[in-house]
Motif scaffolding. Structure first.
Motif, PDB file in Angstrom:
ATOM      1  N   VAL A  66       2.902  -1.022  -0.394  1.00 64.21           N
ATOM      2  CA  VAL A  66       2.447  -0.772   0.967  1.00 64.21           C
ATOM      3  C   VAL A  66       1.235  -1.640   1.288  1.00 64.21           C
ATOM      4  N   ASP A  67       0.298  -1.737   0.341  1.00 65.58           N
ATOM      5  CA  ASP A  67      -0.947  -2.442   0.607  1.00 65.58           C
ATOM      6  C   ASP A  67      -1.446  -3.106  -0.660  1.00 65.58           C
ATOM      7  N   GLU A  68      -1.908  -4.345  -0.517  1.00 62.44           N
ATOM      8  CA  GLU A  68      -2.549  -5.058  -1.625  1.00 62.44           C
ATOM      9  C   GLU A  68      -3.975  -5.327  -1.217  1.00 62.44           C
ATOM     10  N   ALA A  69      -4.912  -4.771  -1.958  1.00 56.07           N
ATOM     11  CA  ALA A  69      -6.320  -4.976  -1.636  1.00 56.07           C
ATOM     12  C   ALA A  69      -7.030  -5.667  -2.771  1.00 56.07           C
ATOM     13  N   THR A  71      -2.388   4.665  -5.453  1.00 51.35           N
ATOM     14  CA  THR A  71      -3.169   3.433  -5.492  1.00 51.35           C
ATOM     15  C   THR A  71      -3.443   3.128  -6.955  1.00 51.35           C
ATOM     16  N   ARG A 115       2.620   8.290  -2.457  1.00 49.33           N
ATOM     17  CA  ARG A 115       1.892   7.028  -2.587  1.00 49.33           C
ATOM     18  C   ARG A 115       0.843   7.147  -3.676  1.00 49.33           C
ATOM     19  N   THR A 148      -1.183  -0.293  -3.455  1.00 54.59           N
ATOM     20  CA  THR A 148      -0.715   1.018  -3.030  1.00 54.59           C
ATOM     21  C   THR A 148       0.800   0.956  -3.039  1.00 54.59           C
TER      22      THR A 148
END
Length: 67
Positions: free
Chosen positions: A64-67, A43, A41, A12
């Motif tokens: 912001v986020d690593e999934a 993804t 943002r 993200t």
């Protein structure tokens, strides 16, 4: 033909810098990432090409986020 798409890692990314007064290649990279306004943002799939695009505009985006 079966759909064998495997869910991979995702990132993200948020735009934190303005593309104003930036070279055209950086503006086009932001558009390629799906970002064009502040605080947006997206993804995205974690691929080497996406990582390269993020590295090119690393001063304008943050992960912001690593999934």
């Amino acid at each position: 033909m079966a759909d064998t798409k495997i869910a991979g890692k995702t990132l993200t990314v948020e735009q934190i810098g303005s593309p104003l007064r930036r070279p055209d290649t950086q503006r086009q990279t932001l558009i390629g990432l799906g970002l064009n306004k502040m605080n947006r943002r997206r993804t995205l799939e974690d691929t080497p090409s996406i990582r390269g695009m993020i590295a090119k505009v690393q001063h304008l985006v943050r992960i912001v986020d690593e999934a």
